[in-house]
Design a protein around this motif. Structure first.
Motif, short mmCIF file in Angstrom:
data_model
loop_
_atom_site.label_atom_id
_atom_site.label_comp_id
_atom_site.label_asym_id
_atom_site.label_seq_id
_atom_site.Cartn_x
_atom_site.Cartn_y
_atom_site.Cartn_z
N LYS A 79 0.84 -1.20 0.00
CA LYS A 79 0.00 0.00 0.00
C LYS A 79 0.87 1.25 0.00
O LYS A 79 1.81 1.37 0.80
N LYS A 80 0.57 2.17 -0.89
CA LYS A 80 1.38 3.38 -1.04
C LYS A 80 0.57 4.64 -0.74
O LYS A 80 -0.65 4.64 -0.82
N GLY A 81 1.29 5.68 -0.41
CA GLY A 81 0.70 7.00 -0.22
C GLY A 81 1.68 8.06 -0.68
O GLY A 81 2.86 7.78 -0.93
N ASP A 82 1.22 9.29 -0.79
CA ASP A 82 2.09 10.38 -1.23
C ASP A 82 2.88 10.94 -0.04
O ASP A 82 2.30 11.42 0.93
N PHE A 83 4.19 10.86 -0.15
CA PHE A 83 5.07 11.47 0.84
C PHE A 83 5.50 12.84 0.33
O PHE A 83 5.95 12.98 -0.81
N ILE A 84 5.32 13.86 1.16
CA ILE A 84 5.66 15.24 0.78
C ILE A 84 6.64 15.82 1.77
O ILE A 84 6.38 15.82 2.98
N ASP A 85 7.77 16.28 1.26
CA ASP A 85 8.79 16.93 2.08
C ASP A 85 8.81 18.40 1.70
O ASP A 85 9.16 18.76 0.57
N TYR A 86 8.43 19.24 2.64
CA TYR A 86 8.30 20.68 2.38
C TYR A 86 9.45 21.46 3.01
O TYR A 86 9.81 21.24 4.17
N TRP A 87 10.03 22.36 2.22
CA TRP A 87 11.03 23.32 2.71
C TRP A 87 10.63 24.69 2.23
O TRP A 87 10.32 24.87 1.05
N GLY A 88 10.64 25.66 3.14
CA GLY A 88 10.23 27.01 2.73
C GLY A 88 10.80 28.09 3.60
O GLY A 88 11.27 27.85 4.73
N GLU A 89 10.78 29.31 3.06
CA GLU A 89 11.20 30.47 3.82
C GLU A 89 10.04 30.98 4.66
O GLU A 89 8.87 30.94 4.23
N VAL A 90 10.34 31.46 5.86
CA VAL A 90 9.30 31.99 6.74
C VAL A 90 9.86 33.19 7.49
O VAL A 90 11.02 33.19 7.91
N GLN A 91 9.04 34.22 7.64
CA GLN A 91 9.47 35.41 8.37
C GLN A 91 9.07 35.26 9.83
O GLN A 91 7.93 34.94 10.16
#
Length: 334
Positions: free
Chosen positions: A216-228
């Motif tokens: 069974k599979k699912g979507d893995f999401i790795d988020y990187w972002g700038e934040v103030q």
């Protein structure tokens, strides 16, 4: 707390799907280049009895370019605004260290990172290089005193992980303050078993058996972002999601001054539309090869139809006709 988590999940997923829509044309082109290289670029299946010619020019062009680019040693140069013997020695040490990072990670992954990123960059027009501090090597840390009695930390294993990421799994948004990108998503399908090996048991899948976890599979999401931040300064944050559920974060990543994923493009022709960020080496030859294949296939079809036409002979009953078999079949008409 639960409400905040759901709200953050919604914000991140909204960002992701908005970014995914912007990158759709770019990723479609990458898929075209991949199919063209793999000789699977015909859009329809062959008809019964149809013989198709597939030219390997696209594959040969990519392989030749990658071979030329990787033929020589990789040169790493550390640049400093100052010039002195001490600075040059320090720059040399940095260059050797970076070369070692690539070598060690290539050995760990049993691959050649330089070949990998060159291949994807040439074929797809872009590739990502992700380098992060890997906490899994913290156990190899020890503290020793140097000759002057000062304490220093020594790692028995390099705590840096470098990975090559094909561009089709990356979804960047331009307009950053610390770097080119405001935020970037790395998204890929992973099995539950793979995820639990890295993040530990997941209660929502406790009722699944071993085989189900492995398939069974699912979507893995790795988020990187700038934040103030509240004081007006900018920082880097990270979060991970699986199957649309927040796993970790978002949290401020101490020590990171920009997003740790570098996108490298083969032939940039624009900075606005994602599909113009980087063109593949295949872009200028794809139409030419398709036209050439169409012509060769037409010629082959004509040869098959007209070069082996049957010979029709009028004969009397029982009288044979001797004809060279190379001319094709003989149809006798009495």
């Amino acid at each position: 707390m639960a409400h905040d988590t759901i709200e953050r999940e919604g914000e991140l997923l909204e960002k992701f799907y908005r970014c995914k829509a912007k990158c759709s044309k770019w990723h479609e082109r990458i898929k075209e280049h991949e199919n063209f290289y793999d000789l699977e670029h015909y859009k329809t299946a062959a008809k019964p009895g149809e013989r198709r010619i597939t030219l390997t020019k696209g594959t040969n062009i990519v392989d030749l370019a990658v071979g030329i680019l990787t033929a020589n040693e990789l040169t790493i140069q550390a640049v400093s605004p100052e010039e002195s013997e001490t600075i040059r020695k320090q720059a040399s040490l940095v260059e050797q260290f970076l070369d070692g990072v690539i070598y060690i990670n290539s050995e760990r992954q049993e691959t050649d990172l330089r070949y990998d990123w060159t291949f994807y960059q040439v074929r797809d027009g872009a590739v990502g290089l992700k380098t992060v501090w890997d906490n899994s090597f913290d156990d190899s840390l020890r503290v020793e005193a140097d000759e002057e009695g000062n304490q220093r930390a020594i790692y028995d294993q390099l705590p840096l992980s470098t990975n090559v990421i094909p561009a089709r799994y990356l979804f960047p948004e331009a307009g950053g303050r610390l770097g080119r990108w405001k935020y970037m998503f790395y998204a890929i399908e992973r099995t539950i078993d793979d995820m639990e090996r890295e993040y530990g048991p997941m209660p929502q899948y406790a009722n699944l058996g071993k085989k189900q976890r492995e398939t069974k599979k699912g979507d893995f999401i790795d988020y990187w972002g700038e934040v103030q931040q509240e004081d007006g300064s900018w920082a880097i944050e990270n979060a991970t999601l699986f199957d649309n559920k927040l796993l970790d974060g978002p949290r401020i990543m101490e020590g990171y001054t920009d997003i740790p994923i570098t996108l490298m493009f083969y032939k940039p022709i624009g900075h606005v539309k994602p599909e113009d960020w980087g063109h593949s080496i295949l872009r200028p030859v794809m139409q030419m090869v398709e036209e050439l294949e169409w012509r060769v296939n037409r010629q082959t079809r004509l040869l098959n139809v007209f070069a082996n036409m049957p010979l029709i002979a009028r004969t009397r009953d029982g009288r044979p006709v001797n004809v060279d078999a190379a001319f094709g079949d003989v149809v006798q008409m009495n």
